[in-house]
Write an enzyme that holds these catalytic residues in place. Structure first.
Site, short mmCIF file in Angstrom:
data_model
loop_
_atom_site.label_atom_id
_atom_site.label_comp_id
_atom_site.label_asym_id
_atom_site.label_seq_id
_atom_site.Cartn_x
_atom_site.Cartn_y
_atom_site.Cartn_z
N SER A 52 -9.88 1.61 2.81
CA SER A 52 -9.06 2.39 1.92
C SER A 52 -8.00 1.60 1.15
O SER A 52 -7.46 2.10 0.16
CB SER A 52 -8.32 3.46 2.74
OG SER A 52 -7.41 2.84 3.64
N LYS A 87 0.86 -1.19 0.00
CA LYS A 87 0.00 0.00 0.00
C LYS A 87 0.89 1.24 0.00
O LYS A 87 1.89 1.30 0.73
CB LYS A 87 -0.88 -0.02 1.26
CG LYS A 87 -1.97 1.06 1.30
CD LYS A 87 -2.82 0.91 2.58
CE LYS A 87 -4.02 1.85 2.60
NZ LYS A 87 -4.86 1.66 3.81
N SER A 93 -10.17 -0.59 6.99
CA SER A 93 -9.58 -0.42 5.67
C SER A 93 -8.89 -1.65 5.09
O SER A 93 -8.47 -1.64 3.93
CB SER A 93 -8.56 0.73 5.68
OG SER A 93 -9.23 1.97 5.67
#
Lengths: 492, 485
Positions: free
Chosen positions: A158, A79, A182
């Site tokens: 997210s 990420k 997330s």
């Protein structure tokens, strides 16, 4: 030989160990899949050269008979919230334009030390604020699953890029962060296994902060076993993070494979929501039944203050974020938009550098911390948090794990819920309590809704009892036997 | 003595509280490993944490905690076993994080007391409200370029102790003595070097005035960031006078932040915008609360050095010094050390005189500190011994002292070298006395007529003739016998 990017992590590990293929070959297939899946917009920065180099290093190590553990030579996606030496780290925000760290986050460094091969940096909601991966400066990510009428869906958020990389078989594992859901919510929406460890299990050092008291890094994988292997590579005490727990990392893989005899599973009654799709309730009941079949005792429990978790979260998280994001001021790195005065430079930089959702949360956070409102909002929210934690502690005197739905809905079309932030925030209703209490939670794909979209179930465990969490999740996974595949696999 | 301001409406007294910011002596910063040395090239002592790079986290420096506890104990203050670091949020270019990590609701040190030694030998007790730890900001330089400001982050993140007094001070003089006393205590403890010219000690000064006899406080003004004792005293003086004028003219003093301009000897209001912050304090989620155990505190307490107040009491008892002399000596740790070394086993009163009159005078004239003294404590003690056993007279001793200050030599060696030994041989003294009487018959007659002053004149003549080496006592006795006996 088939496409190696379709292998699970454990399969790839075994294949590498047996000499069936090299890390270089495995990595090449993953790079090909990554490039073919560009329409999903899962990556902000692809790093094929880094991947090839690390794969070659891994192969050389293995050739010398010095292979590391399960992750040696395994391609993963990271990420773009984890700082990576020499590679753009954007947090999916315009304000970090051109920011290339000179340092590596502890979690990604741990994975490098374990031999993992970074394929690239994945897309996310800006500063990890979102539940649909639609707030990224680099554009939205598309869920590899498509709607019943072929419409594009959100992957959740997210960690939308990291979940997509795993769901689309670009690589067997990836890492994300989970502040309010997330990792678990996108895992549910994309049909993969995503878990948030106990707060303090993974170091936060070098990870761009959203809400410090809630943020935790965690893995995505396509199986519970793979997920356990990933966590083992990421976790560990870090003296550079004062909130990191000085606790050894157990062999998580060893915890799985058995039945659930002697295990008590709590079903919190407050997780039944008005207006929740019936199929989610049905799946939840089914999950409990599956666990009972393999020996677990199912027990209804009550967590009365659950309904206050989400509102309290949306005070605590923005409050911390408003302060954490103050450092993006145009002075030292990232974007600077000049102005006539220092204040004007701040306004210009932050006004154009942050997207609408980030600005909204910074404003909410600033408001709840300001003089005259602090006690009514922030202090009250912290009190709610303490109550929630105490309720979990009480329940965990009677049960070993909790079983809940992961998200109140399946993946929805891009563009839905856009005009109503509160509707969007409700996506985290089942995941947020674990963050507020610092507990480990995992989402396991358990079934499909009537449109053929994946739905996950969540297992929440006691602090630092990820082993029991994995044990329960593994049993659930085997019972659910989730085999459905998304439309876009490796970009096909 | 009371510091009072007379005006048409009456007599005013001034009420002062100080917030002293003291830089903790530590090799590394409060939350990072960067060095803290003064005077390094700009931005050479900056870590990723200090520059607030994304994802960086603070880790507490235990040395700083220990120094704060030591200081708290030195202020006879409550040590709070539970304290919390909070974020004080505001934007400024030399504050990389966008917040200062400080202690707010739960400081590490609570109430305490500082004893002031007043010039008249009395003491005054000043209350300490609290001491908390916080990060310093960086330095903004606005004078390097016509349009841009430059930032030096070397100081960013250095540990400061903010020591807040109660509004117990009543004069500029007391405020000055208070700051010097704090500095003295911290230097004894080694917790702050107290170098005001390097910014290690700065003060925010809260001033209000009220009519003598009043018990309520009137509105105060805060004078920010005053960096010398002299300026603190001047600032109080001009601010108190200004406030009296404001009240006199029928206006009200407003609560505000002001700056002291030493060049114009006035305080000026800072624009409201510059300080009208809502700091949005909240506990720093990157740091756990600071929880100490009592045994840790006890261990630090057991290893504290002797502090000025205790040393002063001991000097009074052990050396028979006056409270004033003892106070002067203990104010500076090095001076106290020097004194003890020079006075040990000798006439302490004499040692004090030689130290405070002769040595301080010479050091002052040479612009030197006691630590740079060319005369060591051992040598000064040696000089006292030579005086005591009659080897030299006190007149000669002054010359020897000067030579010692010049050359750093041993006094015995100087006396040997220059033949300055006192003449105790009676025959030689007799000869000199007789010669003086014979050459000055008129003065001799005056003595015989009962003018005792003239004896002194004869002593002078004899001392001159012997280059001061004759024992003045012996000369005096001989003259008495010869002229009056």
């Amino acid at each position: 030989m088939g496409k190696l990017n379709d292998l699970t992590l454990a399969e790839a590990r075994d294949g590498l160990a047996a000499g069936d293929f090299s890390a270089a070959e495995l990595t090449e297939d993953c790079i090909t899949a990554m490039e073919a899946a560009r329409n999903l917009n899962a990556f902000i920065t692809e790093t094929p050269e880094i991947a090839r180099k690390r794969a070659a290093t891994s192969d050389a190590r293995r050739a010398r008979g010095e292979a590391l553990g399960a992750l040696d030579g395994i391609p993963i996606a990271v990420k773009d919230l984890f700082c990576t030496t020499g590679t753009l780290t954007s947090a999916a925000s315009h304000i970090l334009d051109g920011f290339t760290p000179t340092y590596e986050s502890t979690v990604s460094q741990n994975l490098i030390n374990a031999g993992a091969v970074m394929l690239g940096k994945t897309n996310l909601d800006e500063f990890a604020m979102g539940s649909a991966n639609i707030t990224s400066y680099y554009g939205n990510v598309k869920n590899p699953w498509v709607g019943p009428n072929g419409e594009d869906l959100v992957p959740g958020g997210s960690s939308g890029g990291s979940v997509t990389a795993v769901a689309a078989n670009i690589c067997p594992g990836s890492i994300g962060t989970d502040t309010g859901g997330s990792i678990r919510q996108p895992a549910s929406l994309c049909g993969v296994v995503g878990m948030k460890p106990t707060y303090g299990r993974c170091s936060r050092w070098g990870t761009v902060a959203f809400a410090s008291s809630l943020d935790q890094a965690g893995p995505f994988a396509r199986t519970v076993r793979d997920n356990a292997l990933m966590l083992e590579g990421m976790a560990g005490h870090d003296p550079k993070d004062s909130t990191s727990a000085p606790i050894d990392v157990p062999n998580f893989e060893a915890a799985i494979g058995g039945d659930l005899k002697g295990l008590t599973v709590g079903i919190p009654e407050e997780y039944t929501l008005d207006g929740m799709p019936e199929e989610i309730q049905a799946l939840w009941d089914q999950g409990a039944a599956w666990m009972r079949e393999v020996g677990a005792e199912i027990k209804p429990v009550s967590l009365p203050h659950t309904k206050y978790a989400l509102p309290a979260y949306y005070i605590v998280a923005p409050a911390e974020a408003s302060s954490n994001l103050a450092r993006y001021d145009g002075v030292r790195y990232g974007l600077r938009v000049e102005g006539a005065t220092l204040d004007e430079m701040y306004e210009n930089t932050r006004g154009s550098g942050f997207g609408a959702e980030v600005r909204r949360r910074v404003m909410i956070g600033t408001y709840v911390l300001s003089a005259g409102y602090y006690d009514a909002y922030y202090v009250k929210a912290q009190q709610v948090r303490t109550i929630i934690l105490n309720e979990f502690n009480t329940v965990f005197e009677d049960v070993d794990v909790l079983l809940t739905p992961t998200a109140p809905n399946a993946a929805f079309p891009i563009g839905a819920k856009m005009d109503d932030p509160v509707a969007m925030y409700l996506n985290d209703v089942f995941t947020v309590p674990a963050n507020m209490a610092g507990l480990p939670g995992i989402s396991v794909p358990a079934g499909l809704d009537k449109s053929g979209l994946p739905l996950g179930l969540q297992v929440v465990a006691k602090p630092f009892d990820e082993e029991t969490m994995f044990r329960a999740a593994d049993a659930l996974e085997r019972a659910a036997n989730f085999t459905a595949k998304p439309r876009y696999l490796g970009g096909q | 003595m009371a510091y009072l301001i007379e005006s048409d409406s009456g007599t005013w007294e001034v009420v002062i509280g100080l917030e002293v910011h003291a830089q903790v002596s530590s090799r590394a910063k409060l939350f990072s490993g960067s060095p803290t040395d003064f005077g390094a090239e700009p931005n050479t002592q900056v870590s990723l944490v200090d520059a607030a790079m994304p994802g960086m986290l603070p880790v507490i420096n235990e040395i700083c905690v220990e120094q704060a506890v030591r200081t708290g104990l030195g202020l006879n203050a409550q040590i709070n076993l539970h304290s919390v670091f909070e974020r004080k949020n505001y934007f400024y270019a030399d504050l990389p994080q966008g917040y200062q990590i400080s202690q707010y609701q739960y400081p590490i040190v609570g109430e305490g007391t500082v004893v002031l030694d007043m010039p008249d030998g009395t003491t005054r007790e000043i209350g300490i409200e609290r001491l908390h730890m916080e990060q310093d900001a960086g330095k903004s330089m606005h004078d390097q370029d016509p349009k841009r400001s430059f930032i030096d982050l070397n100081r960013a993140g250095v540990c400061l102790m903010e020591i807040v007094s109660k509004p117990d001070l009543r004069s500029p003089e007391e405020a000055g003595i208070y700051v010097r006393k704090l500095r003295s205590i911290m230097r004894y403890l080694g917790s702050c070097d107290g170098n005001m010219e390097q910014g290690s000690l700065r003060a925010d000064v809260n001033v209000s005035v009220r009519l003598q006899g009043a018990t309520d406080y009137r509105t105060r003004a805060e004078i920010k960031n005053v960096n010398s004792v002299r300026f603190i005293m001047q600032a109080i003086e001009v601010e108190a006078a200004r406030q009296v004028d404001v009240w006199e003219s029928g206006d009200e003093v407003v609560q505000e932040t002001r700056l002291f301009d030493p060049n114009r000897s006035e305080t000026r209001s800072m624009r409201a915008k510059e300080f009208a912050h809502d700091y949005r304090y909240f506990p720093d989620p990157d740091l756990l609360p600071l929880d100490l155990d009592q045994t840790y505190v006890d261990k630090i307490a057991a290893n504290l050095p002797e502090l000025p107040d205790a040393k002063k009491d001991r000097f009074i008892v052990d050396y028979g010094l006056s409270a004033y002399d003892a106070g002067v000596l203990v104010a500076d740790k090095e001076t106290a050390l020097f004194f003890e070394e020079a006075a040990e086993g000798r006439n302490a009163k004499l040692a004090v005189n030689w130290l405070t009159t002769n040595l301080f005078g010479a050091l002052n004239a040479a612009g030197k500190e006691i630590t740079e003294s060319p005369i060591s404590a051992t040598h000064l003690g040696g000089l006292l011994d030579l005086l005591a056993d009659g080897t030299i007279s006190s007149r000669i001793a002054k010359d020897v002292f000067e030579e010692m200050f010049e050359t750093s030599k041993d006094p015995a060696a100087i006396i040997e070298e220059k033949g300055l030994k006192q003449i105790t041989d009676t025959g030689a003294i007799e000869a000199a006395v007789d010669a003086a009487i014979i050459s000055n018959p008129e003065q001799a007659d005056q003595v015989r007529d009962g003018n005792d002053k003239a004896i002194g004149w004869f002593v002078g003549q004899v001392m001159k003739a012997t280059q001061g080496k004759a024992n003045p006592q012996a000369v005096n006795e001989l003259l008495q016998t010869r002229l009056k006996g």
